[in-house]
Each structure stands twice: as C-alpha cells, then as structure tokens.
Scaffold this motif. Structure first.
Motif, PDB file in Angstrom:
ATOM      1  N   UNK A  86      40.126  13.479  61.986  1.00  0.00           N
ATOM      2  CA  UNK A  86      41.484  13.664  62.502  1.00  0.00           C
ATOM      3  C   UNK A  86      42.178  14.901  61.933  1.00  0.00           C
ATOM      4  N   UNK A  87      41.495  16.029  62.022  1.00  0.00           N
ATOM      5  CA  UNK A  87      42.073  17.287  61.544  1.00  0.00           C
ATOM      6  C   UNK A  87      43.131  17.727  62.550  1.00  0.00           C
ATOM      7  N   UNK A  88      44.379  17.840  62.122  1.00  0.00           N
ATOM      8  CA  UNK A  88      45.446  18.186  63.064  1.00  0.00           C
ATOM      9  C   UNK A  88      45.428  19.668  63.441  1.00  0.00           C
ATOM     10  N   UNK A  89      45.739  19.978  64.693  1.00  0.00           N
ATOM     11  CA  UNK A  89      45.829  21.384  65.101  1.00  0.00           C
ATOM     12  C   UNK A  89      47.022  22.072  64.451  1.00  0.00           C
ATOM     13  N   UNK A  90      46.917  23.382  64.301  1.00  0.00           N
ATOM     14  CA  UNK A  90      47.991  24.160  63.689  1.00  0.00           C
ATOM     15  C   UNK A  90      49.314  23.940  64.419  1.00  0.00           C
TER      16      UNK A  90
ATOM     17  N   UNK B 224      53.136  22.673  62.895  1.00  0.00           N
ATOM     18  CA  UNK B 224      54.373  23.459  63.023  1.00  0.00           C
ATOM     19  C   UNK B 224      55.484  22.658  63.694  1.00  0.00           C
ATOM     20  N   UNK B 225      55.113  21.625  64.443  1.00  0.00           N
ATOM     21  CA  UNK B 225      56.091  20.849  65.227  1.00  0.00           C
ATOM     22  C   UNK B 225      56.980  19.991  64.338  1.00  0.00           C
TER      23      UNK B 225
END
Length: 151
Positions: free
Chosen positions: A142-146, A150-151
């Motif tokens: 579950x590696x979160x996207x960049x 930022x959100x």
C-alpha cells in the motif's frame, strides 16, 4: 490507503537486487522514454497508483506531451500519436503482463521480434518483469502515490 511496511527497509538486499536490474535496463540502449511508457502501461494494467503517479510525472518532466500521456491506456486507438516501435513495445508489455491470460502467443512474439533485436527484446522483457514486480510490492504494501501525500 494505509501503508503497511516499507519493503525497501525491511529487505534492503532484495530492493538493491531489483535496483541492479533497473540500472541494467537504463544502460541497455533502449530509449528512456520507451522504457518509461512501458513502465506506465504495465502499472496501469496492474492498478499500481504509486507507480502510475511516478511514471506519469517522470514522462511529463522528460517532455512527453500531455496529449500523448493521457492516451497511453488507449494507445491502440491513438493512431500515429505513438510510433510503430512504441506500439509494438506497448503491445508486448500488455501480453507479457497478462501472461496468465494470453500465454504470450506466437503472433505477439513474432511482432515484437520483428521490431526489436534479441537483446532489445530481452531487455524490454526484463523491464516489463521488473515493473510487474515493483507493482506487486507497491500494491501489496500500500505505497501511497505522491499526489495522495500532497492532498
């Protein structure tokens, strides 16, 4: 999405080994943009948000047009937006990524081997395999996207 473990820290030797394959692909002589397009398409097929985000950003930074980027998922219908070599590489990426479904038929191999030398085809297939492995790590842990960070 809640990150599970940092696989790069949990198993640095495994990550380093994949890094060696990544470096070999970068030195293979295949154009970086072609490799990045393949990485993006493989990541789209597998649904890896982290990798889709990363490879889209990399392609935009390298100068790929937004028009071309948004058509990667539907490259079959994008006409001459993609070169013949790119179309063959994307088709190869799809059939190899979906190996359990496609079995990588002779017609797909024949098309790819007509466009790429044996070395290029092997290197391209290493790239596809590497991205499939990274996608599985990214999705599993579950590696979160960049963009999500930022959100």
């Amino acid at each position: 999405m809640t990150k599970r473990i940092d696989y790069t820290k949990a198993s640095p030797d495994g990550y380093k080994a994949f890094g060696g394959v990544y470096v070999a692909i970068q030195k293979s002589g295949l154009p970086k943009e072609l490799i990045d397009l393949v990485y993006l398409r493989v990541s789209q097929i597998n649904g890896c948000a982290y990798c889709i985000d990363m490879h889209s950003r990399d392609l935009l930074k390298s100068g790929l047009s937004t028009d071309k980027l948004v058509l990667v998922p539907v490259w079959h219908d994008a006409g001459d937006v993609f070169s013949r070599r790119e179309r063959v590489a994307l088709a190869w990426a799809e059939t190899v990524t979906n190996v359990a479904i496609t079995g990588v038929p002779d017609a797909d191999y024949d098309a790819a081997s007509a466009e790429f030398s044996d070395k290029e085809l092997a290197d391209l297939t290493y790239a596809i395999g590497l991205m499939n492995a990274f996608n599985r790590l990214g999705i599993t842990f579950r590696v979160p996207p960049a963009a999500a960070l930022k959100a």
